[in-house]
Structures are given as C-alpha cells and as structure tokens.
Design a protein around this motif. Structure first.
Motif, mmCIF file in Angstrom:
data_model
loop_
_atom_site.group_PDB
_atom_site.id
_atom_site.type_symbol
_atom_site.label_atom_id
_atom_site.label_comp_id
_atom_site.label_asym_id
_atom_site.label_seq_id
_atom_site.Cartn_x
_atom_site.Cartn_y
_atom_site.Cartn_z
ATOM 1 N N GLU A 84 23.915 34.607 -4.306
ATOM 2 C CA GLU A 84 24.360 35.742 -3.491
ATOM 3 C C GLU A 84 25.246 35.265 -2.341
ATOM 4 O O GLU A 84 26.248 35.911 -1.997
ATOM 5 C CB GLU A 84 23.146 36.491 -2.946
ATOM 6 C CG GLU A 84 23.524 37.745 -2.162
ATOM 7 C CD GLU A 84 22.304 38.492 -1.646
ATOM 8 O OE1 GLU A 84 22.491 39.406 -0.820
ATOM 9 O OE2 GLU A 84 21.171 38.149 -2.066
ATOM 10 N N VAL A 85 24.894 34.135 -1.754
ATOM 11 C CA VAL A 85 25.710 33.557 -0.679
ATOM 12 C C VAL A 85 27.119 33.238 -1.188
ATOM 13 O O VAL A 85 28.127 33.536 -0.547
ATOM 14 C CB VAL A 85 25.031 32.305 -0.099
ATOM 15 C CG1 VAL A 85 26.002 31.550 0.819
ATOM 16 C CG2 VAL A 85 23.779 32.684 0.677
ATOM 17 N N LEU A 86 27.189 32.609 -2.380
ATOM 18 C CA LEU A 86 28.497 32.254 -2.940
ATOM 19 C C LEU A 86 29.334 33.509 -3.213
ATOM 20 O O LEU A 86 30.538 33.551 -2.949
ATOM 21 C CB LEU A 86 28.310 31.457 -4.232
ATOM 22 C CG LEU A 86 27.712 30.059 -4.081
ATOM 23 C CD1 LEU A 86 27.405 29.455 -5.449
ATOM 24 C CD2 LEU A 86 28.653 29.145 -3.309
ATOM 25 N N ILE A 87 28.689 34.548 -3.747
ATOM 26 C CA ILE A 87 29.422 35.783 -4.061
ATOM 27 C C ILE A 87 29.937 36.444 -2.780
ATOM 28 O O ILE A 87 31.104 36.844 -2.675
ATOM 29 C CB ILE A 87 28.507 36.751 -4.843
ATOM 30 C CG1 ILE A 87 28.181 36.158 -6.224
ATOM 31 C CG2 ILE A 87 29.173 38.116 -4.993
ATOM 32 C CD1 ILE A 87 27.119 36.919 -6.977
ATOM 33 N N ASN A 88 29.067 36.550 -1.764
ATOM 34 C CA ASN A 88 29.470 37.216 -0.528
ATOM 35 C C ASN A 88 30.523 36.399 0.226
ATOM 36 O O ASN A 88 31.416 36.961 0.878
ATOM 37 C CB ASN A 88 28.249 37.450 0.368
ATOM 38 C CG ASN A 88 27.316 38.491 -0.214
ATOM 39 O OD1 ASN A 88 27.740 39.330 -1.017
ATOM 40 N ND2 ASN A 88 26.046 38.456 0.156
ATOM 41 N N LEU A 89 30.429 35.082 0.151
ATOM 42 C CA LEU A 89 31.454 34.246 0.780
ATOM 43 C C LEU A 89 32.807 34.473 0.120
ATOM 44 O O LEU A 89 33.853 34.525 0.785
ATOM 45 C CB LEU A 89 31.058 32.768 0.698
ATOM 46 C CG LEU A 89 32.103 31.780 1.251
ATOM 47 C CD1 LEU A 89 32.374 32.052 2.739
ATOM 48 C CD2 LEU A 89 31.660 30.344 1.035
ATOM 49 N N THR A 90 32.799 34.641 -1.202
ATOM 50 C CA THR A 90 34.054 34.928 -1.911
ATOM 51 C C THR A 90 34.673 36.227 -1.410
ATOM 52 O O THR A 90 35.879 36.321 -1.169
ATOM 53 C CB THR A 90 33.793 35.020 -3.419
ATOM 54 O OG1 THR A 90 33.208 33.794 -3.867
ATOM 55 C CG2 THR A 90 35.105 35.261 -4.176
ATOM 56 N N HIS A 91 33.825 37.258 -1.219
ATOM 57 C CA HIS A 91 34.340 38.535 -0.716
ATOM 58 C C HIS A 91 34.926 38.373 0.679
ATOM 59 O O HIS A 91 35.984 38.942 0.991
ATOM 60 C CB HIS A 91 33.200 39.563 -0.686
ATOM 61 C CG HIS A 91 32.707 39.929 -2.051
ATOM 62 N ND1 HIS A 91 31.491 40.513 -2.292
ATOM 63 C CD2 HIS A 91 33.284 39.759 -3.285
ATOM 64 C CE1 HIS A 91 31.339 40.719 -3.590
ATOM 65 N NE2 HIS A 91 32.420 40.263 -4.218
ATOM 66 N N LEU A 92 34.245 37.601 1.541
ATOM 67 C CA LEU A 92 34.763 37.379 2.889
ATOM 68 C C LEU A 92 36.115 36.672 2.849
ATOM 69 O O LEU A 92 37.026 37.003 3.602
ATOM 70 C CB LEU A 92 33.773 36.547 3.708
ATOM 71 C CG LEU A 92 32.701 37.315 4.484
ATOM 72 C CD1 LEU A 92 31.749 36.354 5.154
ATOM 73 C CD2 LEU A 92 33.329 38.236 5.507
ATOM 74 N N CYS A 93 36.232 35.704 1.981
ATOM 75 C CA CYS A 93 37.504 34.967 1.878
ATOM 76 C C CYS A 93 38.637 35.900 1.478
ATOM 77 O O CYS A 93 39.742 35.831 2.025
ATOM 78 C CB CYS A 93 37.378 33.826 0.871
ATOM 79 S SG CYS A 93 36.346 32.457 1.435
ATOM 80 N N HIS A 94 38.372 36.788 0.535
ATOM 81 C CA HIS A 94 39.417 37.709 0.095
ATOM 82 C C HIS A 94 39.853 38.643 1.212
ATOM 83 O O HIS A 94 40.996 39.121 1.230
ATOM 84 C CB HIS A 94 38.930 38.520 -1.102
ATOM 85 C CG HIS A 94 39.025 37.784 -2.410
ATOM 86 N ND1 HIS A 94 40.222 37.359 -2.945
ATOM 87 C CD2 HIS A 94 38.069 37.364 -3.281
ATOM 88 C CE1 HIS A 94 40.011 36.730 -4.092
ATOM 89 N NE2 HIS A 94 38.714 36.709 -4.328
ATOM 90 N N GLU A 95 38.974 38.934 2.166
ATOM 91 C CA GLU A 95 39.342 39.803 3.289
ATOM 92 C C GLU A 95 40.305 39.117 4.242
ATOM 93 O O GLU A 95 41.067 39.784 4.933
ATOM 94 C CB GLU A 95 38.084 40.229 4.052
ATOM 95 C CG GLU A 95 37.180 41.172 3.269
ATOM 96 C CD GLU A 95 35.922 41.528 4.052
ATOM 97 O OE1 GLU A 95 35.841 41.117 5.239
ATOM 98 O OE2 GLU A 95 35.031 42.191 3.496
ATOM 99 N N TYR A 96 40.285 37.792 4.290
ATOM 100 C CA TYR A 96 41.084 37.062 5.290
ATOM 101 C C TYR A 96 42.257 36.301 4.692
ATOM 102 O O TYR A 96 42.912 35.552 5.391
ATOM 103 C CB TYR A 96 40.183 36.093 6.067
ATOM 104 C CG TYR A 96 39.397 36.778 7.145
ATOM 105 C CD1 TYR A 96 39.891 36.864 8.438
ATOM 106 C CD2 TYR A 96 38.181 37.393 6.877
ATOM 107 C CE1 TYR A 96 39.187 37.511 9.429
ATOM 108 C CE2 TYR A 96 37.471 38.046 7.862
ATOM 109 C CZ TYR A 96 37.978 38.099 9.138
ATOM 110 O OH TYR A 96 37.289 38.748 10.129
ATOM 111 N N ILE A 97 42.514 36.454 3.428
ATOM 112 C CA ILE A 97 43.703 35.826 2.841
ATOM 113 C C ILE A 97 44.632 36.918 2.343
ATOM 114 O O ILE A 97 44.233 38.067 2.145
ATOM 115 C CB ILE A 97 43.349 34.846 1.704
ATOM 116 C CG1 ILE A 97 42.705 35.598 0.526
ATOM 117 C CG2 ILE A 97 42.449 33.744 2.209
ATOM 118 C CD1 ILE A 97 42.402 34.715 -0.680
#
Length: 754
Positions: A638-651
C-alpha cells in the motif's frame, strides 16, 4: 516648422507605402527612402542661415544689435570664462585670475587647461557677461540642463537650479529636467555665473545650449517641444496598447506582442530623455532610476526587433541569432546595474557599435526576404530602412560625428505607421481567408446534405439496412441488404414492426430520445438476432420523417453491422492490456524497468540531436524494510502504491516514472536541467515527508524518501549507464548524509538544496 514638416513626411509615407504594396513596388522604394532621408537631414533646430548668430568672445556676448522680435531666441554659445575644480561666487569669479576661456556647449574632456584635459568627473564655474538691447524689456532663459547638476546665477541672484551642485559624489544630487526662467532687463550688462558638477556620467560639462529670448518666444519654444513629444508619446502608447490587445485576443499573433513591447520601450526612452515628460509627470523618479531605465530599454530594443522580425519570417532569422541578442542585452543590463551610473555610461558606446553591426545583419535579412518574395517584404523593408537610417544618424551624432541627434524615436514612429499597415494587411487577409473557408465549408456541408438525401433514395445498393416506417412503427420499405445482414428477405421484413428487429425496450428508449430532442439519434448500439440465432452487434440511426405538409409521417433509419469492428476493438483492447502488463509494474501501475530503459535511450538521443537538457532521478524509500517488518507486506504494498500516486501529482505529464524494483523508483525529466529538477523533486520530498502514506489499525504511517539526481546537458559525453550511476552515487550520498534528502550530482560531486 519642424512639426508641420514632419507630419507631411508621415502622411506621404503612408500614402506611398500603400501605393508601393498595391501597384508600384520597385519604382517607389528608392524615391520614398530618398525623400525621407532628405527630410530628416533638413530637420532640426531651425535657424535663419542668412544671419550670422553672435557668439561670445572672451566671456562677453553682446546682443545689442540682435533683433529678438524678428529673429527669435538665440543660444548663448561661444567663449565663456571657465574655472576648473572651483565653485566661485559671482564676485570671486570677476576677481579670479585662474579663469580660462572655454567654448560652450561642450564636454569637459574636450577642453585643454594647463597642458592637460580635465576629467569627466569634477566641478567647475562658468561665467558670461551678457549685454542685451538697451531698452527695458522682459526676457527669459530656456535650458535643457547639463545632464547632471547645475545652478545658474544672474547678477548674484539665483535664477535656475537643477539637482544639487557639490564638490564630491556624496554631496551632489543629479537632475535633468528642462527649465525656464524670466527676468527684466534694463539694458545694463548681466553677469551670468553657472556652477556645474558631475560625478555620475562620462559626459560632464556644459553640454547643452542656454537660450535667451522674449518670454513669448521661450514659452512657445518650450510648448512646441512638449507638444511634439507628448504627441509622439501618445502615438507610441496607444499603438502599444492596440497591438497588446490584438495579442491578448489572438495569441497566435506574437508579432503584435513584440511590436507592443517595442512601442512601450521607445515610449519609456522618449519620456525620460529629450523633454523628460515622464519625469515631470512622476517627479519621485530619481535621476539614477531614470538612467537605468533609459539604458536598459535601449539594451532590449534590438532583441525585440529581432523577435518581431522572426515572428513575421521565422525561416529567415536563425534562433541562435536571437539567443546572442538576448544574451548581450542581459549582460549589458547586468553590468550597468552592478557597475553604477558612471562606469555604466561608458558601456553605451560599445552597445551602439553592436547595434550598427546588427543593422548590417538586418540589411542582409531584408535582402533575403525580398529575394524570396516573402509576404509584405517590400513594406517591412521600407519601414526598417527608415528606422535604420535614423538610428544610425542618432548614434553617429552621439559620437559627435553628426549634428542631428534624438531622431531615432521619430524614425521608429515612421516604422510604427508603416508596420501598422503591414500588420493590418496581414490581419485583414487572415480574416478574409477565414470568411472564404467558412463559405467553402457551408457550401460543402450543403452539398453533403443534398447528396445524403439523393443517395438515400437509392438505398437498394447500401450495405447497411435502410428502412422507412409509418406512424405505427411498421416497416413500409427496407433495403435488400436486410437479407445479407439478418437472413430475412425484404418480403419477410415488410409490414413488421421495428420491435421485431430489436428489443422493444431499446426501441422505446430511442424513440423517446428522438421525440424529445427532435434531432436524429445516431449510432446507438443495439444487439440483433440473425435468422439462424447468432448475435449481431449493430449501430442504429433513427430520424423523424415528415410528409409534404411537414407533419410526422413515421421514421427513417439505418442499421450498420458493427460486429467485426466490435470484435476487432475487443481484440485491440486485449492486445493493449497485454502491452500495458508488459510495460508496467503490476503492483504500482508505474512503468517497469524495461520500458524506462527504452524511453531513456530515446530521450538521450533526442537531447543530443536537439541540444536540450534532461535529468534522471533515483528515488528510494528510507527504512522501507522496517515498514514491512513492523506492519507487514500488505501495508508495504500500500505504501508503494500511494507513493506512486504522490509522485504522479508532482511530476509533469511528459515525465516518466518507473519502478526499478523493491522500494526503488526512477524518474525521467525531459527538457529539465539539473537545478530545475532538484527544485521539483525537493517539493515532492517535502510533501512525502508531511503526508500520511498508509494506516494500520488506526495508526498513521509516514515515510521519508531519499533522491539522487543526475543531469545531461548539451556537449556532455555521458551515456545512460553513466547517468544512472551518477544518480545512484547521489542517492548513496543522500542516504549516507542522513536520508530524507535530494542531492544533485555535479562538478563539485554533489549540490544540496535541502
């Protein structure tokens, strides 16, 4: 006289340019340019060439024989008494034995005193005995100033003052507003004493003429100068606003934006030079600020001209030319801000040399567009040569080679008028093309509608099923294609209800939609049954049919067999899903390592070809093993999935995020230098450290990340493996120095913004 002559030239130019473009291109160009050049050569301060103007000799100017009423005002030029590095009172000036005689107007460094030339920085006292006609009469002085600070005394009484005269840079305050003063003369000699100091400009001295005349002449002289300048400022400002509004509503016309900026640049320069009307309107603007505004606007006029030309003819001016212009303008602007006004004033001559070189390139550019017969080339050539001639004359006058300075802005005024014709012509042609295309489109649509009706009458040859119904939805005519598509012959289908072909629920829905909107229902998906029982996926179009009186008479429609397309679409989707699986990480849905490697290689090749920059970022979760050990692997996922979503918000949408394995990710930033990328990922890092990344039994789980950045810039020899190694080294250093950091690999090994 100058004003009327100038307006005559302007209107002549407008008429001749119009005739040039329409009818007489080649023959009119030379005549127009010759007329303009001669007109400006003859324009200036109009003086009666038949009368010799008296000049001062040995500090005395005798004007008793000068007829002010008939000949007008007169400049007090000639030999003034001059004492260097002393500010003497009128009494001490008369008694001074250190006085020399210097020609006025001139700069200090042109004088020769005690075997040497004075420096441009310093202070001095000038004096003149002025003898006016004997009768009692009111007179006035008009003085544009000396560009720094001065005080004018007459018979011991203060008459004019600009700035604060001082014996050092700290004591003096420069100013440059034109002034006038009035006095009554009884015919006795007048003792004029002028104190001047300069520590802020390379051109120190008694630089401009002091005029004397009757009050109405002085007022008229000042009023005419202000009127001409205000009129010119108004034109520049209005034309700037007009072209700026054109750009606001038509972003495509970048030429309008650059032209507006050029108008505002000349507006600023004219307003803080010549008669200084902007300084009069805004007295809080200091001499130093006006100096910087004057120079910086001058520095940015050539790049704006280049941008304007390139927006009109992008194929004829290389981009590197723009880069050079902008870089030089930026460097000169930075230098004058850092160097101060005195040293900065020496830079203007070097920049003027660059302007003359740029004019030489522009002449080649004008020849090129005329040779290639570009649209509007002849008009822009006329306007440009006018601007180049006046600008060159002004530069040479500032170098004391000619005597017709301050005409560059009027050349640009002519440039504005001619370019306005060109831009208006382009806009009108664009609108004409739009109108023509609109008419053509309407004609085409009308033809298609007529064709559709015509072909519908011959629907027997249609592959699709075409049918007509009566008001009770019974089929009264159907195309022969029904037998091929459904297995029912035309005779089998006639007089059956439409609901026998497809579901009554679907038909009722379509019919209700048709009645509510009054518009045809197009390409609605339905499922039909073939005579042998297999399903047919089809697209149905229904429309109301009217009789000759306009009353509803039933329906007309078509059925298109869409089975093969739907089957192909499903197969295509299946292939896309397989490709997506092959290219993405199954857990996070980020791209996988193989896809990233392919994209990164292509980006490196593209950057090498285009000369652009890009950056690579390796991202790793700090202490991710502790998350798995403490909360379990499901929470870790879940951490890996949510981190991916956060990254997409800032790139950006053009950036590529991929999972390299485990808790390690990599991001590709195209067209992004290292420092810019570092700022972006620093925002990502801060947001991750502040965010709750997952929950476990009501407990908030937070993480931090470490990032290593490498960048590729034009001329760099690094390959993809080396860039990844550099990013990995930066990541390693970030973890070694405490984690929760973003570090950039660079010349000093690493730079840290966190």
């Amino acid at each position: 006289m100058y004003l009327w002559y100038y307006y005559g030239v302007i209107y002549f130019i407008k008429f001749k340019n119009y005739m040039t473009y329409v009818k007489y291109k080649s023959s009119s160009l030379f005549f127009l340019l010759l007329f303009f050049c001669l007109s400006f050569t003859g324009c200036g301060n109009v003086e009666n060439s038949e009368d010799k103007i008296p000049q001062a000799a040995l500090g005395v100017l005798d004007l008793r024989d000068w007829n002010f009423q008939g000949k007008g005002l007169i400049p007090l030029e000639g030999e003034w008494a001059f004492v260097w590095e002393q500010l003497l009172s009128p009494q001490k000036m008369r008694a001074s034995d250190a006085a020399h005689y210097a020609f006025v107007p001139d700069k200090w460094y042109n004088y020769f005193i005690d075997g040497e030339n004075p420096d441009s920085q310093g202070f001095a006292t000038f004096s003149l005995t002025l003898i006016l006609p004997g009768k009692e009469q009111y007179y006035g002085f008009s003085f544009d100033g000396v560009g720094s600070a001065y005080t004018l005394w007459m018979n011991g009484q203060l008459l004019l003052k600009s700035g604060t005269v001082g014996t050092s840079k700290e004591q003096m305050v420069p100013n440059k507003i034109p002034q006038s003063a009035f006095f009554k003369s009884s015919g006795e000699p007048l003792e004029l004493v002028l104190h001047i100091s300069n520590f802020h400009h390379k051109k120190g001295g008694f630089r401009n003429s002091l005029y004397v005349g009757l009050p109405n002449q002085i007022q008229s002289f000042q009023r005419n100068a202000w009127t001409l300048e205000a009129f010119t400022l108004g034109i520049l400002f209005i034309m700037g606003l007009y072209h700026l509004s054109v750009f606001v509503f038509r972003k495509k016309f970048r030429s309008a934006l650059y032209f507006a900026l050029l108008c505002f640049a000349f507006f600023m320069r004219l307003g803080i030079t010549n008669q200084d009307l902007l300084l009069l309107a805004f007295p809080f603007v200091s001499w130093t600020l006006a100096f910087y505004l004057d120079y910086i606007t001058l520095f940015f006029i050539p790049p704006l001209v280049a941008l304007f030309y390139r927006s009109l003819y992008p194929e004829d001016i290389p981009r590197v030319f723009l880069h050079i212009f902008c870089a030089l303008s930026g460097l000169f602007s930075l230098y004058i801000i850092l160097a101060g006004t005195y040293l900065a004033s020496f830079s203007i001559q070097y920049y003027q040399v660059l302007i003359l070189l740029e004019i030489g390139y522009y002449l080649y550019f004008l020849i090129r567009i005329n040779y290639k017969k570009r649209e509007g080339a002849m008009v822009i050539t006329i306007a440009s040569i006018i601007l180049f001639i006046t600008s060159s004359i002004e530069i040479l006058s500032l170098w004391d080679w000619l005597g017709a300075d301050k005409i560059g802005v009027y050349g640009f005024l002519s440039f504005i008028l001619v370019q306005s014709i060109l831009l208006s012509l382009r806009y009108s042609q664009s609108f004409a093309r739009v109108e023509s295309l609109t008419k053509a489109l309407k004609s085409t649509n009308r033809y298609l509608q007529e064709s559709e009706i015509r072909y519908r009458n011959f629907f027997e040859n249609s592959i699709d099923i075409l049918f007509l119904t009566d008001e009770e939805s019974r089929i009264i005519d159907v195309s022969p294609s029904s037998e091929k598509m459904l297995g029912f012959s035309r005779a089998d289908v006639l007089h059956r209800k439409v609901t026998d072909l497809f579901s009554s629920v679907v038909y009722d829905t379509l019919y209700e939609e048709l009645c509510q909107s009054g518009e045809p229902v197009r390409n609605s998906e339905v499922v039909l049954r073939h005579r042998d029982g297999h399903k047919i996926e089809a697209l149905v179009t229904l429309a109301l049919r009217f009789d000759d009186q306009g009353n509803p008479a039933g329906l007309q429609g078509s059925v298109h067999d869409n089975t093969d397309k739907k089957r192909a679409d499903r197969e295509k989707m299946r292939i896309l899903e397989l490709e997506q699986i092959a290219l993405t990480d199954p857990l996070t849905k980020a791209y996988n390592r193989r896809f990233f490697s392919e994209v990164a290689k292509k980006e490196l090749t593209r950057a090498q070809r285009k000369g652009s920059s890009f950056s690579l970022v390796i991202l790793d979760i700090d202490f991710f093993k502790n998350v798995n050990d403490q909360y379990g692997h499901l929470i870790g996922d879940e951490v890996l999935i949510n981190l991916t979503h956060l990254c997409h918000e800032y790139i950006r949408s053009t950036d590529i995020l991929a999972r390299f394995g485990g808790e390690e990710f990599v991001i590709l930033f195209p067209d992004s230098p290292g420092i810019e990328t570092l700022k972006r990922v620093e925002l990502l890092r801060e947001n991750v450290s502040r965010s709750v990344i997952a929950h476990k039994d009501g407990e908030e789980i937070r993480i931090s990340i470490s990032l290593g950045i490498s960048s590729w810039n034009p001329g760099q020899e690094s390959n993809l493996k080396e860039l990844l190694d550099q990013a990995d080294q930066a990541l390693y250093q970030a973890k070694e120095s405490g984690r929760n950091k973003a570090l950039l690999f660079g010349e000093d090994l690493l730079s840290d913004l966190s």
